[in-house]
Design a protein around this motif. Sequence first.
Motif, PDB file in Angstrom:
ATOM      1  N   ALA A 144      23.179  -7.840 -19.958  1.00 28.78           N
ATOM      2  CA  ALA A 144      22.738  -6.097 -20.013  1.00 28.78           C
ATOM      3  C   ALA A 144      24.221  -5.133 -18.930  1.00 28.78           C
ATOM      4  O   ALA A 144      24.330  -4.423 -19.263  1.00 28.78           O
ATOM      5  CB  ALA A 144      21.166  -6.525 -19.230  1.00 28.78           C
ATOM      6  N   GLU A 145      24.230  -6.151 -17.756  1.00 27.51           N
ATOM      7  CA  GLU A 145      24.947  -5.892 -16.666  1.00 27.51           C
ATOM      8  C   GLU A 145      27.197  -5.050 -18.064  1.00 27.51           C
ATOM      9  O   GLU A 145      27.508  -3.973 -17.772  1.00 27.51           O
ATOM     10  CB  GLU A 145      25.730  -6.860 -15.868  1.00 27.51           C
ATOM     11  CG  GLU A 145      25.368  -6.405 -14.370  1.00 27.51           C
ATOM     12  CD  GLU A 145      25.557  -7.298 -13.730  1.00 27.51           C
ATOM     13  OE1 GLU A 145      26.870  -8.086 -13.834  1.00 27.51           O
ATOM     14  OE2 GLU A 145      24.437  -7.455 -13.614  1.00 27.51           O
ATOM     15  N   LEU A 146      27.145  -6.437 -18.355  1.00 20.60           N
ATOM     16  CA  LEU A 146      28.544  -6.165 -19.486  1.00 20.60           C
ATOM     17  C   LEU A 146      28.418  -4.528 -19.877  1.00 20.60           C
ATOM     18  O   LEU A 146      28.890  -4.451 -20.616  1.00 20.60           O
ATOM     19  CB  LEU A 146      28.980  -7.203 -19.904  1.00 20.60           C
ATOM     20  CG  LEU A 146      29.472  -8.459 -19.142  1.00 20.60           C
ATOM     21  CD1 LEU A 146      28.888  -9.743 -20.323  1.00 20.60           C
ATOM     22  CD2 LEU A 146      30.869  -7.756 -19.045  1.00 20.60           C
ATOM     23  N   LEU A 147      27.211  -4.800 -20.758  1.00 22.27           N
ATOM     24  CA  LEU A 147      26.979  -3.178 -21.434  1.00 22.27           C
ATOM     25  C   LEU A 147      27.177  -1.890 -21.287  1.00 22.27           C
ATOM     26  O   LEU A 147      27.549  -1.236 -21.196  1.00 22.27           O
ATOM     27  CB  LEU A 147      25.336  -3.658 -21.985  1.00 22.27           C
ATOM     28  CG  LEU A 147      25.409  -4.492 -23.473  1.00 22.27           C
ATOM     29  CD1 LEU A 147      23.837  -5.082 -23.797  1.00 22.27           C
ATOM     30  CD2 LEU A 147      25.952  -4.368 -23.977  1.00 22.27           C
ATOM     31  N   ASP A 148      26.001  -2.272 -19.541  1.00 24.83           N
ATOM     32  CA  ASP A 148      26.085  -1.077 -18.620  1.00 24.83           C
ATOM     33  C   ASP A 148      27.916  -0.572 -18.853  1.00 24.83           C
ATOM     34  O   ASP A 148      28.422   0.279 -18.966  1.00 24.83           O
ATOM     35  CB  ASP A 148      25.849  -0.857 -17.889  1.00 24.83           C
ATOM     36  CG  ASP A 148      24.567  -0.940 -17.578  1.00 24.83           C
ATOM     37  OD1 ASP A 148      24.267  -0.710 -18.975  1.00 24.83           O
ATOM     38  OD2 ASP A 148      23.606  -1.439 -17.196  1.00 24.83           O
ATOM     39  N   GLU A 149      28.757  -1.571 -18.198  1.00 25.11           N
ATOM     40  CA  GLU A 149      30.309  -1.669 -17.536  1.00 25.11           C
ATOM     41  C   GLU A 149      31.149  -0.647 -19.336  1.00 25.11           C
ATOM     42  O   GLU A 149      32.001  -0.350 -18.502  1.00 25.11           O
ATOM     43  CB  GLU A 149      29.809  -3.086 -17.711  1.00 25.11           C
ATOM     44  CG  GLU A 149      31.986  -2.843 -16.492  1.00 25.11           C
ATOM     45  CD  GLU A 149      31.771  -5.229 -16.570  1.00 25.11           C
ATOM     46  OE1 GLU A 149      33.138  -5.270 -16.247  1.00 25.11           O
ATOM     47  OE2 GLU A 149      30.823  -4.677 -16.140  1.00 25.11           O
TER      48      GLU A 149
ATOM     49  N   ARG B 269      29.485   4.701 -26.190  1.00 25.15           N
ATOM     50  CA  ARG B 269      28.028   5.193 -25.690  1.00 25.15           C
ATOM     51  C   ARG B 269      27.396   7.046 -26.674  1.00 25.15           C
ATOM     52  O   ARG B 269      26.347   6.593 -26.787  1.00 25.15           O
ATOM     53  CB  ARG B 269      28.255   5.981 -24.041  1.00 25.15           C
ATOM     54  CG  ARG B 269      27.109   6.143 -23.701  1.00 25.15           C
ATOM     55  CD  ARG B 269      26.940   5.944 -22.031  1.00 25.15           C
ATOM     56  NE  ARG B 269      28.405   7.161 -21.605  1.00 25.15           N
ATOM     57  CZ  ARG B 269      29.186   7.323 -20.660  1.00 25.15           C
ATOM     58  NH1 ARG B 269      28.825   6.918 -19.762  1.00 25.15           N
ATOM     59  NH2 ARG B 269      30.081   8.212 -20.585  1.00 25.15           N
ATOM     60  N   ASP B 270      28.063   7.606 -27.233  1.00 26.75           N
ATOM     61  CA  ASP B 270      27.976   8.920 -27.045  1.00 26.75           C
ATOM     62  C   ASP B 270      27.401   7.933 -29.600  1.00 26.75           C
ATOM     63  O   ASP B 270      26.137   8.627 -29.848  1.00 26.75           O
ATOM     64  CB  ASP B 270      28.873   9.577 -27.963  1.00 26.75           C
ATOM     65  CG  ASP B 270      29.279  10.211 -26.873  1.00 26.75           C
ATOM     66  OD1 ASP B 270      28.749  10.274 -26.243  1.00 26.75           O
ATOM     67  OD2 ASP B 270      30.200  11.138 -26.733  1.00 26.75           O
ATOM     68  N   LYS B 271      27.220   7.362 -30.157  1.00 27.35           N
ATOM     69  CA  LYS B 271      27.290   6.102 -31.115  1.00 27.35           C
ATOM     70  C   LYS B 271      26.580   5.495 -30.610  1.00 27.35           C
ATOM     71  O   LYS B 271      26.747   4.127 -32.092  1.00 27.35           O
ATOM     72  CB  LYS B 271      28.412   6.007 -31.586  1.00 27.35           C
ATOM     73  CG  LYS B 271      29.969   7.545 -32.223  1.00 27.35           C
ATOM     74  CD  LYS B 271      30.445   7.793 -32.923  1.00 27.35           C
ATOM     75  CE  LYS B 271      30.506   8.592 -33.338  1.00 27.35           C
ATOM     76  NZ  LYS B 271      31.811   9.018 -34.680  1.00 27.35           N
ATOM     77  N   TRP B 272      26.078   4.539 -29.495  1.00 27.79           N
ATOM     78  CA  TRP B 272      25.294   3.892 -29.554  1.00 27.79           C
ATOM     79  C   TRP B 272      24.832   2.900 -30.486  1.00 27.79           C
ATOM     80  O   TRP B 272      24.877   1.859 -30.773  1.00 27.79           O
ATOM     81  CB  TRP B 272      24.598   3.707 -28.390  1.00 27.79           C
ATOM     82  CG  TRP B 272      24.719   2.462 -27.429  1.00 27.79           C
ATOM     83  CD1 TRP B 272      22.831   1.893 -27.093  1.00 27.79           C
ATOM     84  CD2 TRP B 272      25.027   1.728 -26.876  1.00 27.79           C
ATOM     85  NE1 TRP B 272      23.622   0.793 -25.687  1.00 27.79           N
ATOM     86  CE2 TRP B 272      24.556   0.884 -25.911  1.00 27.79           C
ATOM     87  CE3 TRP B 272      26.628   1.947 -26.313  1.00 27.79           C
ATOM     88  CZ2 TRP B 272      25.546  -0.145 -25.008  1.00 27.79           C
ATOM     89  CZ3 TRP B 272      27.439   1.223 -25.434  1.00 27.79           C
ATOM     90  CH2 TRP B 272      26.395  -0.166 -25.156  1.00 27.79           C
TER      91      TRP B 272
ATOM     92  N   ALA C  44      36.009  -3.444 -26.649  1.00 33.32           N
ATOM     93  CA  ALA C  44      34.773  -3.738 -25.692  1.00 33.32           C
ATOM     94  C   ALA C  44      33.796  -4.651 -26.243  1.00 33.32           C
ATOM     95  O   ALA C  44      33.963  -5.554 -25.400  1.00 33.32           O
ATOM     96  CB  ALA C  44      34.149  -2.540 -25.664  1.00 33.32           C
ATOM     97  N   ARG C  45      33.544  -4.661 -27.380  1.00 34.14           N
ATOM     98  CA  ARG C  45      33.468  -6.770 -28.032  1.00 34.14           C
ATOM     99  C   ARG C  45      34.334  -7.933 -27.525  1.00 34.14           C
ATOM    100  O   ARG C  45      33.246  -8.653 -26.939  1.00 34.14           O
ATOM    101  CB  ARG C  45      33.514  -6.306 -29.672  1.00 34.14           C
ATOM    102  CG  ARG C  45      32.642  -7.360 -30.233  1.00 34.14           C
ATOM    103  CD  ARG C  45      32.544  -7.668 -31.633  1.00 34.14           C
ATOM    104  NE  ARG C  45      34.019  -7.337 -32.387  1.00 34.14           N
ATOM    105  CZ  ARG C  45      33.930  -7.942 -32.667  1.00 34.14           C
ATOM    106  NH1 ARG C  45      33.029  -7.748 -34.412  1.00 34.14           N
ATOM    107  NH2 ARG C  45      35.881  -7.712 -33.655  1.00 34.14           N
ATOM    108  N   ALA C  46      35.068  -7.393 -27.061  1.00 34.16           N
ATOM    109  CA  ALA C  46      35.923  -8.976 -27.056  1.00 34.16           C
ATOM    110  C   ALA C  46      35.292  -8.900 -25.083  1.00 34.16           C
ATOM    111  O   ALA C  46      35.626 -10.169 -24.877  1.00 34.16           O
ATOM    112  CB  ALA C  46      37.930  -9.050 -27.437  1.00 34.16           C
TER     113      ALA C  46
END
Lengths: 233, 295, 619
Positions: free
Chosen positions: A110-115, A124-127, A145-147
Amino acid sequence: MLEVTGLTTKYGAISALRDASLTVGAGEVVGLIGPNGAGKTTLLGSIAGLLPIDSGTIRFDGNDITSGAPEKILRAGLSLVPEHRRIFADMTVEENLKIGGVTRSGAERAELLDEMAELFPVLRDKWDTPAGYMSGGEAQQLAIARALMSKPKLIMMDEPSLGLAPILVDLVFELIDTLRAQGRTILVVEQNATRMLRAADRAYVLRSGEVVATGTGAELLDRSDLFDTFVGG
Amino acid sequence: MTELLQNLIDGLGRGSIYALLALGVAVVFGIMHLLNFAHGELITIPGYLTYWAFNQGWNWWTVVPLIIVSAVLSSLLIERVAFSRVRGASDFTLLLTSFGVHFIVAAGFLLYVSASVKPYPRPGWFADTIAVGSLNIEIFDLAVIVVTIIVLAGTTWLLQRTMFGLALRAAASDFDTARLMGVKSDSVIRGAFALSGFLAGIAGVFWIMREGQVTPTAGINPMLQGVLAALIGGLGSLRGAVLGGLVLGLAEVLLRSWLPVGIQNLTTGFVFVMIALLFIFRPGGLLSVPQVERV
Amino acid sequence: MFPNLKRDVGFPVIGSFVLFLALFGGGLIYQTILSNGSAERLVTTMLIDAIIVIGIQIYIGNTGILSFGHIGFGAIAGYVFAVYAISPEEKLKRIPTAPFGLTDTQVSPGLAILIAVVVTLVFAVIVGIGLARSGAQSGSVAATVITLALLFVTHEVAKSWPELTGGNRGGISFAIGESLEGRALILVVLFASMLIARLYGQSRSGRLAIAAREDSLAARAMGVNPLVQQMAALLLSVVIVSVGSSLRVWQIGSILPDRFFFDYAMLTLVMLIVGGRNSVTGAVLGVAVMTGARELARRLGQDGFEVFGLGLDEAPLDWVFRENLNSVVLGLAMVGFMIWRPTGILEDWEFDQWLYRRFGRGTQTEPGRLAELDDVPAATFEASGVSVAFGGFKALTNAGMTAESGEVVGIIGPNGAGKTTFVNVITGMVEPTDGAFSIDGVDLTGSASHELSRSGLVRTFQNLRLFGALTVRENVEIAALVAKEHRTERTLRDVDSLLAEAGLWEHRDRRARELDYGNSRRLELARAAAMAPSFMLLDEPTSGMSDSESLTMIEQVRHMAATVGAGVIVIDHDLGFITGISDRIYVLDQGQVIAEGTPDEVQANARVQAAYLGSAADR
């Protein structure tokens, strides 16, 4: 940090890599350049455990990871952004990122997702959109980002600027600079040689499966004999 | 009108079982490109256990969990013993391996139990109906439909909301890249087989109840319906598999009621002809997954 | 029809005869040693199984498509045969209300077999069309399910149409009038099946089917239409299976739905797989091996741990050696071979071809070099206004080019410039959103791959697509076979000469997949040249080659093209190679042609340098 020694890989009878060696130190941005078919993608694939290795060793952080399964190598702290991005087109941006963090605990994820949402505003716009609907540039950012979601010690990128419009190529290199500023270690394969040499601390030149030159970016840029290697000849 | 509604409910009941079977086939196909001709064994094996359990004095309350658990375990066992050894092999090899597994299981029961039919009691409420207006709805059909809706909802939740579900979907769409993200190939494949076994187990509960008996080749029909339904829906599509199952069930029931009396027993044949026509006009199935030809 | 009479007809005749004698002789010896009725029946059954398995081999072996449906075809043939051949008195007892007035019909068994073949062929055509529509190709899953469905339909219909079939319990048992006592007919049919299967495998149609089995895309690029060849293989195999199934019904003396169902499909498939599905010799071997293994298992099951009087009295393994053990043996054989040796014992080894190589071929001398054509037939390739958009992304915008025969035209551009898309358009893989391309004014836009190559535009592949299991020589021969049919107006070069020309003479009998990289590339080139193309389209011919290899490739490409009078369109990322080989060059960037001209002109072009080096201009 990463130490590749005498790597040889074959596709059937085809020698894709011949006795290739390279090292990457912590915090470095290292470029890997050379023409198509030189073996750059093979080299990254072999390090990541996707391709079988015929001989040679790969050490990472002091551990031997030669011929490990990809999921083990990822857990050792090495993450690959594959060629052509290979995002999961049917899954949303968020789901793609979550898969990237599959090795992390729920809270950490969850933290990494925010980061990532902060680092990549486009995402973020296409979440909640399926990733298949994104443009090339957005998809490339998602792949990176996924990596990053696995908190890698070393991130490898395979042709991140491939097929992108010039303005997006700029964006990719800016991104590499940003990541460098964060102190991350990066190994990048690029066919856009000049740009890569400017962005990298050090670089290796690969041709026909062999490392033919190495040095700092500036050194290599000054070597006129390499012009032919990039363009052919 | 009443008759049509009646048939629709019958067809949905039948189709729900097919949908569960097809979904199990599709989950495994998605992850390792294996069209599992041994899927029916996940009903044969629990079927024999049912027969055994009733001889031991069990009742349906205890047999139902037995069926589900044994289906999951059988699925995992078959993966471990046979399919894990042919991972990544050609489609030809995968198809024949699963066909061989079917045959070994069937022949094993033939060898160690017997070729004859082994009966067990159906549940007491099996033939009961409830009247809704002018409709007589079989409780069995109702139970199948309700349970299927619950199971499908649960499966959807699993695939959409859990990390395991995400990993499964990622691996189905691009196995290598999923591994690059750290998805463990062993776990995700075993998970897929467990899920496939669970779905077959639920379908198996109803199938086994309805049949009231088991034979060594009892798995052939559920396998065929599952595989065909997955194909009708479009191989590789989970939603398609469910849709294919429902379509297949409805087609069977409706055809049976529309065909003239003399040739009603040829229903299955006609269903196959319809499927053949579907493929001629829509080769990829109802919800076909586009196939990219790589150069 | 046959490229080489001695190799493709003479030796297969001899080989089939020897094979036939071996199978029949083995059976005779076994039957003589045991000298009882059950041994005799076993041998007869084996001979009939062999016919059916060979029939199935023609389809599965040559197309690579797994079929369960052949036993379904067998069921159709078996019932048609039975219904026609049985005496009316017998039919009155079993199927008194048979439709179409069949109860009163009687024909001789021979004619009944013929009717069975014809009726089954009608079904085969329908199923074949369905298979083609499903996009059947080697290993195709959907195709296999269709064949499986056929097996079920026939079984289902046989069970639920008792007026015609006698249904599940009674079946039809006969007195046909004369029972099949003598084996003469079986032996004749068996030998004929072996011979037909071998001749088909060596024939033009069989070779093209095998090429498509090995690599459908490459076969299509060589002008092969896989669907036509698959249909041919299907019909031929169904004929043999139908005859075999009729004999099976005749020999058993009755027919029940279960006789032609899962168990028999499994048995015949295991026989085929164990010996080696891609070889007729393998099919025959598999029949013998599995018949023996099953008989052994059956005896073990019956007598406990004792065979032919040897063994233990107090059977400690009694729990294993029980009745029906032979069914388990079948299943284990199937799974075991799939895990450890999926290609079977013999893979694709053929006895007669081994004989030919050893005794028939004699010594061969390497042919001399080919002269370049003096008189190159004129041809013009033209592409104009080609645009391709994927969703919103424009991969190509208004791209165009021309090429003349005798000329080498290069297309170059950085990664992602649209080269691959352009290749995909002119090879029929991608339909352009706009624009067209043609040879000599004949519009080829939207043509299928095999039509393009027959029209003279023959491609090679970036990732090398050879027919891996075939020999080097066979790879080239397949292209030559197609050229003989569709490129008659051009100068066709001899296969051996092309091999020598490509420097592959000493490797001609090796499998293509054993070649190293450079030789593989040269083989692709020779194979393309054997098509006698108007234009050769080379897709990244030097990828993965070293500098020196690339340099020699320049000479070879130019010379090979000149010997068949073809123009060359070559796509590569390597500017050095392209400038070295091309007369003219087109440069692509961002989906557009940004420059065109001689190598010198292009190299001097500032836009090209910018596109190529990022910003080389300010370097």
